[in-house]
Scaffold this motif. Structure first.
Motif, PDB file in Angstrom:
ATOM      1  N   PHE A   1       0.924  -1.325  -0.043  1.00  0.00           N
ATOM      2  CA  PHE A   1      -0.097  -0.087   0.019  1.00  0.00           C
ATOM      3  C   PHE A   1       0.874   1.114  -0.180  1.00  0.00           C
ATOM      4  O   PHE A   1       0.323   2.423  -0.454  1.00  0.00           O
ATOM      5  N   GLY A   2       2.164   1.144   0.316  1.00  0.00           N
ATOM      6  CA  GLY A   2       3.010   2.349   0.568  1.00  0.00           C
ATOM      7  C   GLY A   2       3.776   2.508  -0.895  1.00  0.00           C
ATOM      8  O   GLY A   2       4.359   3.654  -0.972  1.00  0.00           O
ATOM      9  N   GLY A   3       3.338   1.991  -2.004  1.00  0.00           N
ATOM     10  CA  GLY A   3       3.966   2.052  -3.059  1.00  0.00           C
ATOM     11  C   GLY A   3       3.016   2.422  -4.386  1.00  0.00           C
ATOM     12  O   GLY A   3       1.833   2.909  -3.962  1.00  0.00           O
ATOM     13  N   ALA A   4       3.409   2.194  -5.638  1.00  0.00           N
ATOM     14  CA  ALA A   4       2.642   2.476  -6.712  1.00  0.00           C
ATOM     15  C   ALA A   4       1.209   1.677  -6.689  1.00  0.00           C
ATOM     16  O   ALA A   4       0.323   2.019  -7.138  1.00  0.00           O
ATOM     17  N   PHE A   5       1.408   0.606  -6.043  1.00  0.00           N
ATOM     18  CA  PHE A   5       0.119  -0.430  -5.963  1.00  0.00           C
ATOM     19  C   PHE A   5      -1.245   0.468  -5.525  1.00  0.00           C
ATOM     20  O   PHE A   5      -2.330   0.164  -6.074  1.00  0.00           O
ATOM     21  N   ARG A   6      -0.853   1.354  -4.433  1.00  0.00           N
ATOM     22  CA  ARG A   6      -1.910   1.809  -3.937  1.00  0.00           C
ATOM     23  C   ARG A   6      -2.877   2.815  -4.938  1.00  0.00           C
ATOM     24  O   ARG A   6      -3.968   2.767  -5.012  1.00  0.00           O
ATOM     25  N   ARG A   7      -1.944   3.466  -5.626  1.00  0.00           N
ATOM     26  CA  ARG A   7      -2.657   4.220  -6.741  1.00  0.00           C
ATOM     27  C   ARG A   7      -3.279   3.425  -7.886  1.00  0.00           C
ATOM     28  O   ARG A   7      -4.348   3.783  -8.227  1.00  0.00           O
ATOM     29  N   GLY A   8      -2.685   2.418  -8.107  1.00  0.00           N
ATOM     30  CA  GLY A   8      -3.196   1.532  -9.163  1.00  0.00           C
ATOM     31  C   GLY A   8      -4.625   0.712  -8.628  1.00  0.00           C
ATOM     32  O   GLY A   8      -5.356   0.728  -9.376  1.00  0.00           O
ATOM     33  N   LEU A   9      -4.461   0.340  -7.318  1.00  0.00           N
ATOM     34  CA  LEU A   9      -5.622  -0.153  -6.867  1.00  0.00           C
ATOM     35  C   LEU A   9      -6.966   0.989  -6.760  1.00  0.00           C
ATOM     36  O   LEU A   9      -8.105   0.812  -7.171  1.00  0.00           O
ATOM     37  N   ILE A  10      -6.583   2.112  -6.554  1.00  0.00           N
ATOM     38  CA  ILE A  10      -7.635   3.143  -6.352  1.00  0.00           C
ATOM     39  C   ILE A  10      -8.185   3.459  -7.930  1.00  0.00           C
ATOM     40  O   ILE A  10      -9.241   3.829  -8.033  1.00  0.00           O
ATOM     41  N   ASN A  11      -7.225   3.449  -8.892  1.00  0.00           N
ATOM     42  CA  ASN A  11      -7.558   3.439 -10.246  1.00  0.00           C
ATOM     43  C   ASN A  11      -8.609   2.556 -10.574  1.00  0.00           C
ATOM     44  O   ASN A  11      -9.625   2.535 -11.469  1.00  0.00           O
ATOM     45  N   SER A  12      -8.180   1.047 -10.360  1.00  0.00           N
ATOM     46  CA  SER A  12      -9.131   0.074 -10.689  1.00  0.00           C
ATOM     47  C   SER A  12     -10.518   0.295 -10.015  1.00  0.00           C
ATOM     48  O   SER A  12     -11.317  -0.173 -10.716  1.00  0.00           O
ATOM     49  N   ILE A  13     -10.551   0.672  -8.934  1.00  0.00           N
ATOM     50  CA  ILE A  13     -11.813   0.628  -8.032  1.00  0.00           C
ATOM     51  C   ILE A  13     -12.595   1.925  -8.705  1.00  0.00           C
ATOM     52  O   ILE A  13     -13.806   1.646  -8.942  1.00  0.00           O
ATOM     53  N   ILE A  14     -12.217   2.959  -9.134  1.00  0.00           N
ATOM     54  CA  ILE A  14     -12.752   4.174  -9.650  1.00  0.00           C
ATOM     55  C   ILE A  14     -13.622   3.512 -11.323  1.00  0.00           C
ATOM     56  O   ILE A  14     -14.371   3.840 -11.659  1.00  0.00           O
ATOM     57  N   VAL A  15     -12.265   2.821 -12.061  1.00  0.00           N
ATOM     58  CA  VAL A  15     -12.918   2.416 -13.126  1.00  0.00           C
ATOM     59  C   VAL A  15     -13.702   1.415 -13.186  1.00  0.00           C
ATOM     60  O   VAL A  15     -15.076   1.481 -13.942  1.00  0.00           O
ATOM     61  N   ALA A  16     -13.654   0.315 -12.374  1.00  0.00           N
ATOM     62  CA  ALA A  16     -14.640  -0.510 -12.181  1.00  0.00           C
ATOM     63  C   ALA A  16     -15.764  -0.154 -11.809  1.00  0.00           C
ATOM     64  O   ALA A  16     -17.220  -0.506 -12.240  1.00  0.00           O
ATOM     65  N   ALA A  17     -16.061   0.634 -10.754  1.00  0.00           N
ATOM     66  CA  ALA A  17     -17.178   1.060 -10.347  1.00  0.00           C
ATOM     67  C   ALA A  17     -18.039   2.044 -11.439  1.00  0.00           C
ATOM     68  O   ALA A  17     -19.131   1.714 -11.749  1.00  0.00           O
ATOM     69  N   CYS A  18     -17.133   2.862 -12.114  1.00  0.00           N
ATOM     70  CA  CYS A  18     -18.003   3.528 -13.321  1.00  0.00           C
ATOM     71  C   CYS A  18     -18.394   2.669 -14.428  1.00  0.00           C
ATOM     72  O   CYS A  18     -19.461   3.054 -14.723  1.00  0.00           O
ATOM     73  N   THR A  19     -17.654   1.651 -14.516  1.00  0.00           N
ATOM     74  CA  THR A  19     -18.224   0.631 -15.729  1.00  0.00           C
ATOM     75  C   THR A  19     -19.281   0.072 -15.270  1.00  0.00           C
ATOM     76  O   THR A  19     -20.098  -0.168 -16.204  1.00  0.00           O
ATOM     77  N   VAL A  20     -19.501  -0.398 -14.156  1.00  0.00           N
ATOM     78  CA  VAL A  20     -20.779  -0.996 -13.543  1.00  0.00           C
ATOM     79  C   VAL A  20     -21.904  -0.252 -13.627  1.00  0.00           C
ATOM     80  O   VAL A  20     -22.895  -0.451 -14.467  1.00  0.00           O
ATOM     81  N   VAL A  21     -21.863   1.083 -13.289  1.00  0.00           N
ATOM     82  CA  VAL A  21     -22.894   1.915 -13.102  1.00  0.00           C
ATOM     83  C   VAL A  21     -23.093   2.412 -14.679  1.00  0.00           C
ATOM     84  O   VAL A  21     -24.519   2.253 -15.119  1.00  0.00           O
ATOM     85  N   VAL A  22     -22.373   2.860 -15.470  1.00  0.00           N
ATOM     86  CA  VAL A  22     -22.732   3.190 -16.835  1.00  0.00           C
ATOM     87  C   VAL A  22     -22.831   2.049 -17.691  1.00  0.00           C
ATOM     88  O   VAL A  22     -23.878   2.132 -18.494  1.00  0.00           O
ATOM     89  N   GLY A  23     -22.336   1.151 -17.800  1.00  0.00           N
ATOM     90  CA  GLY A  23     -22.524  -0.277 -18.312  1.00  0.00           C
ATOM     91  C   GLY A  23     -24.025  -0.772 -18.051  1.00  0.00           C
ATOM     92  O   GLY A  23     -24.460  -1.252 -19.074  1.00  0.00           O
ATOM     93  N   LEU A  24     -24.378  -0.966 -16.942  1.00  0.00           N
ATOM     94  CA  LEU A  24     -25.663  -1.343 -16.563  1.00  0.00           C
ATOM     95  C   LEU A  24     -26.875  -0.465 -17.385  1.00  0.00           C
ATOM     96  O   LEU A  24     -27.641  -1.163 -17.979  1.00  0.00           O
ATOM     97  N   LEU A  25     -26.845   0.688 -17.163  1.00  0.00           N
ATOM     98  CA  LEU A  25     -27.696   1.471 -17.894  1.00  0.00           C
ATOM     99  C   LEU A  25     -27.671   1.503 -19.635  1.00  0.00           C
ATOM    100  O   LEU A  25     -28.641   1.277 -19.941  1.00  0.00           O
TER     101      LEU A  25
END
Length: 283
Positions: free
Chosen positions: A71-95
């Motif tokens: 969590f102290g390295g670049a993986f934390r930022r990548g994890l945040i990006n993945s959560i944002i992208v996946a959440a937006c994909t689910v919301v927009v994709g379902l519509l």
């Protein structure tokens, strides 16, 4: 049933149970080893003399240092990006997918069957076939290193449209006719009748969209070049050093990436099963 038949049936069930346990263990052992490795120092992961000993699967001195390091390295930022992208994909994709499925199931219009055939064909085409030319289109449009480039290609999912359409076909046509008699528009029918009745299917579709985006690697690799826009799978791959590699940190990051979709799938399992079961039922 005689006593001999009962004993034979009981023995058969016992054999089936033991076989099921053996199969489950064969799938679970690598997962347990992954989690155990994430809880031990990286230098101790591959030093066990007996790979099937208890110490291999139960760390004698468990530690969370690997998770803190990850969590102290670049993986934390990548994890945040993945959560944002996946959440937006689910919301927009379902519509988008639900609207497309509604048009392909409830509405009558010329060329509907042809459009549905194209949708079915779309999820039979491997991602690798279209990824490179599509990434060139996004690059020419100046959309590299943007959330739009990471989200948009996963919004229209042919498999999700297919499953939702099959579920919508099970909704009685009489409900549509009654709503039309009351003067309801197609938008109102979609929002107030189809969506509320399709909760299990929508949740199952959301799980498919999330899982597909969460595991994406090739497409994010093609459309992102900046470290701050990398998704978690890419940052995980970059943890492998040229000369030295912290396997404890890699195991911890892999555990996190595996745990999140597992929890979501287990939490919504009954809805996912119901949506798959109802996708082939018609009025």
């Amino acid at each position: 049933m005689s006593a001999g038949e009962k004993n034979s049936a009981g023995a058969g069930r016992m054999v089936q149970l033991m076989f099921g346990i053996a199969v489950a263990a064969s799938f679970l052992l690598p997962v347990v080893w992954l989690v155990a490795g994430s809880l031990r120092p990286g230098s101790e992961i591959f030093t066990s003399l007996d790979p099937l000993s208890i110490g291999t699967f139960i760390p004698p001195r468990p530690t969370l240092a690997n998770f803190v390091s990850a969590f102290g390295g670049a993986f934390r930022r990548g994890l945040i990006n993945s959560i944002i992208v996946a959440a937006c994909t689910v919301v927009v994709g379902l519509l988008v997918c639900a609207a497309a499925a509604f048009a392909l199931s409830a509405m009558q219009w010329r060329g509907r069957e042809v459009a549905f055939a194209i949708v079915v064909f779309s999820f039979l085409v491997p991602e690798e076939v279209v990824a490179v030319p599509l990434s060139d289109i996004f690059a020419r449009a100046g959309l590299q290193n943007t959330y739009i480039a990471l989200i948009v290609p996963f919004v229209g999912n042919g498999m999700v449209i297919f499953l939702l359409r099959q579920f919508f076909l099970a909704i009685p046509r009489s409900l549509i006719e009654a709503a039309q008699v009351d003067g309801a528009s197609w938008l109102r029918i979609f929002l107030q009748i189809f969506l509320p009745l399709s909760r299990p299917a929508l949740i199952g579709a959301g799980v498919i969209l999330f899982n597909g985006q969460w595991q994406a690697y090739l497409w994010p690799l093609l459309v992102t070049t900046r470290n701050d826009m990398f998704l978690a799978p890419i940052t995980l791959a970059l943890m492998v050093g040229e000369h030295t590699t912290d396997y404890g940190q890699i195991f911890a990051a892999s555990t996190i990436l595996s745990l999140i979709p597992a929890v979501i799938l287990l939490g919504f399992q009954r809805f996912f099963t119901a949506s798959a079961a109802m996708s082939g039922v018609k009025e």
